[in-house]
Design an enzyme around this catalytic site. Sequence first.
Site, PDB file in Angstrom:
ATOM      1  N   GLU A 165       0.811  -1.221   0.000  1.00 40.08           N
ATOM      2  CA  GLU A 165       0.000   0.000   0.000  1.00 40.08           C
ATOM      3  C   GLU A 165       0.851   1.281   0.000  1.00 40.08           C
ATOM      4  O   GLU A 165       0.934   1.980   1.020  1.00 40.08           O
ATOM      5  CB  GLU A 165      -0.955   0.017   1.201  1.00 40.08           C
ATOM      6  CG  GLU A 165      -1.979  -1.092   1.169  1.00 40.08           C
ATOM      7  CD  GLU A 165      -3.190  -0.827   2.078  1.00 40.08           C
ATOM      8  OE1 GLU A 165      -3.275   0.272   2.664  1.00 40.08           O
ATOM      9  OE2 GLU A 165      -4.051  -1.694   2.173  1.00 40.08           O
ATOM     10  N   GLU A 353      -5.005  -8.713   1.161  1.00 42.89           N
ATOM     11  CA  GLU A 353      -5.621  -8.291   2.426  1.00 42.89           C
ATOM     12  C   GLU A 353      -7.095  -8.065   2.236  1.00 42.89           C
ATOM     13  O   GLU A 353      -7.529  -7.505   1.224  1.00 42.89           O
ATOM     14  CB  GLU A 353      -5.052  -6.953   2.918  1.00 42.89           C
ATOM     15  CG  GLU A 353      -3.860  -7.048   3.779  1.00 42.89           C
ATOM     16  CD  GLU A 353      -3.427  -5.682   4.304  1.00 42.89           C
ATOM     17  OE1 GLU A 353      -4.290  -4.870   4.694  1.00 42.89           O
ATOM     18  OE2 GLU A 353      -2.212  -5.436   4.303  1.00 42.89           O
TER      19      GLU A 353
HETATM   20  C1  NOJ Z   1      -3.970  -1.800   5.367  1.00 39.80           C
HETATM   21  C2  NOJ Z   1      -2.579  -2.173   5.796  1.00 39.80           C
HETATM   22  O1  NOJ Z   1      -1.809  -2.825   4.840  1.00 39.80           O
HETATM   23  C3  NOJ Z   1      -2.560  -2.876   7.130  1.00 39.80           C
HETATM   24  O2  NOJ Z   1      -1.336  -2.584   7.697  1.00 39.80           O
HETATM   25  C4  NOJ Z   1      -3.728  -2.398   7.955  1.00 39.80           C
HETATM   26  O3  NOJ Z   1      -3.641  -2.801   9.274  1.00 39.80           O
HETATM   27  C5  NOJ Z   1      -4.994  -2.929   7.322  1.00 39.80           C
HETATM   28  N1  NOJ Z   1      -5.035  -2.521   5.928  1.00 39.80           N
HETATM   29  C6  NOJ Z   1      -6.277  -2.517   8.035  1.00 39.80           C
HETATM   30  O4  NOJ Z   1      -6.398  -1.146   8.017  1.00 39.80           O
END
Ligand code: NOJ
Length: 448
Positions: A165, A353
Site C-alpha cells: 500500500e 488483504e
Molecule cells: C492496510 C494495511 O496494509 C494494514 O497494515 C492495515 O492494518 C490494514 N489494511 C487494516 O487497516
Amino acid sequence: MKYQFPENFVWGVATAAQQIEGGAFEDGRSASIWDVFARMPGAIKHGEVPDVCCDSYHRYETDIGLLKKLGVKSYRFSFSWSRIIPDGVGEVNPAGIAYYKNLIRGLKEAGIIPNATIYHWDLPYALQVRGGFGNRDMIKWYLHYAEVLFDNFGEDVDMWATFNEPIAVYVGHALGWFAPGIKDEAYARQCLHHLLVCHGEAVKLFRKKNFSNARIGIVVDVWKHYPARKGDPDDEWAALYNNEIAGYGMFLNPLFLGCYSDVHMKYMKENQIAPVIREGDMETICQKLDFYGLNFYNAIFDNVEEQERKKQEQAKAGGNYQDRPECHTEMLVDVLHMLVEKYKIQIPIYITENGLPVDGENKEELLNDQDRIDYVKSVLIPLHKAIEEGIDVRGYYLWSLMDNFEWSAGFDARYGIHYTDYETQERIPKKSAFWYVDVIRNNGFEEV
Ligand code: NOJ
C-alpha cells in the site's frame, strides 16, 4: 449455494512487522518512523506506542502454531528494516536476520508458503532524518536493504512484495495522518515517485538473482470511488480525484501502463506539485511482475456534501474507510475487471488483504464476531463470481491473524480472527477463526 474455489486456491492470513512484533528496541533494532510518530501527542487515538504489540518477536512459534491450527496455506508478513539494518544503510544486524530465518524455517516446516513484504510503512527513523523518501538517495538505500533480504532469504520466500500500500507514504507526507506526519502535497508526490523507482529497481535486482521459485510483485490497495449521484459534476469530479489523483491511479498507471495518467499529471502541473522525473524513471517503474497483490476492503460512493465528514472519519479510523453499514463489497467484481481491462494486469492476482475491525463492549462480544464472518462472505461471494468470469485470482489473505497495532487507531481497532489479550499476550480464536478453518478445509463455503 455452494461457493467452491479453484483447486490450489491459496488461503492465508496477513500481518506486518510493525503491527505485531514488538521487541522495538531489542537485539539492536532501531526506531522506525512509527515508533517516533506514535510518541507525538495526538498522533495515535489513545496515545499507545507499538513497543510490544503482540510480542511476536518472542512468540513467533506460538503464531506458527495458530497458523497450523487454521490450516492456512500461506502466511503474509513483512520484514522490519530497522531490525535488519538499524541505521537504514550499512551494517546488517545478525539478530534481525536470525529472527526471520527462524520464522521462515518454522513456516516451511509447517508447509506454509511465506509471502513477505519488503516495506510495510516502517522506515528506519535514521533514514527519515536524512530526508526519507523525499531524498533520491532512497533508491540506493532501499536497494541495499532489498539486496540484503534477497541474499539471505531469496529462494526461501516464495512470494516477495516490494511495497505494501504505497498510498501510506502519501497519507504520511501529504495529509499527516500517518508517520512521519508531514503535510506537504508537493513533497509527498516526490516521495511517491521515488518509491515507485525503488520498486522498479528492486524488481530489476531480483531478476538478476535468478531465483528459480521465488516470485515478485507489489501490493496496491484499491478503494474504488464512484459518484453517488451519477452525472452530478461535483460527485463525478470527487470520484475521479479520489481514484486518479489521490488514489490507486497514482500507482497503477505508472506501474502497469508506464506513465502517470493525463488527468493526474495535469492536476499536478496546474498545482505545481509535479515530481521531478528523471530520464528512464518511467521505464524502470514499469517492470514485468509475477503477481499483483490487491488489498480490498470496500468501495466508496462519493457525495461531495459528505466528503469533509468522511475525511475526518478516515483520520480517526487509522486511515481506513471501514465505515459500514455503507458496505459496497459487491464492487469487487468491477474492481477486478478494471485491473485486467483498464490496467492490463495479466498476471496472477492475489487478494493480499481483506478484513474488518469488529468492536465489542467486552471480551465475550469481541470473540463472537459474526459481523466479520458476514463481511468476509460479502467479499468472497463477488470474488468467486469474478473468478468464474475468468479473472485469475489465485488466493485470499484475511487481515489479520490476530488483533494488532492498527496504526493511528492504535490497539482500538481489532482486525484479528484471534483476540489478542495485550496484558497476557494470550491469543484466543474468535468465532471467525473457527469459521475460516472450515472455509479452508472445504475450499469454500455454503450459503443459503
Ligand atoms: C492496510 C494495511 O496494509 C494494514 O497494515 C492495515 O492494518 C490494514 N489494511 C487494516 O487497516
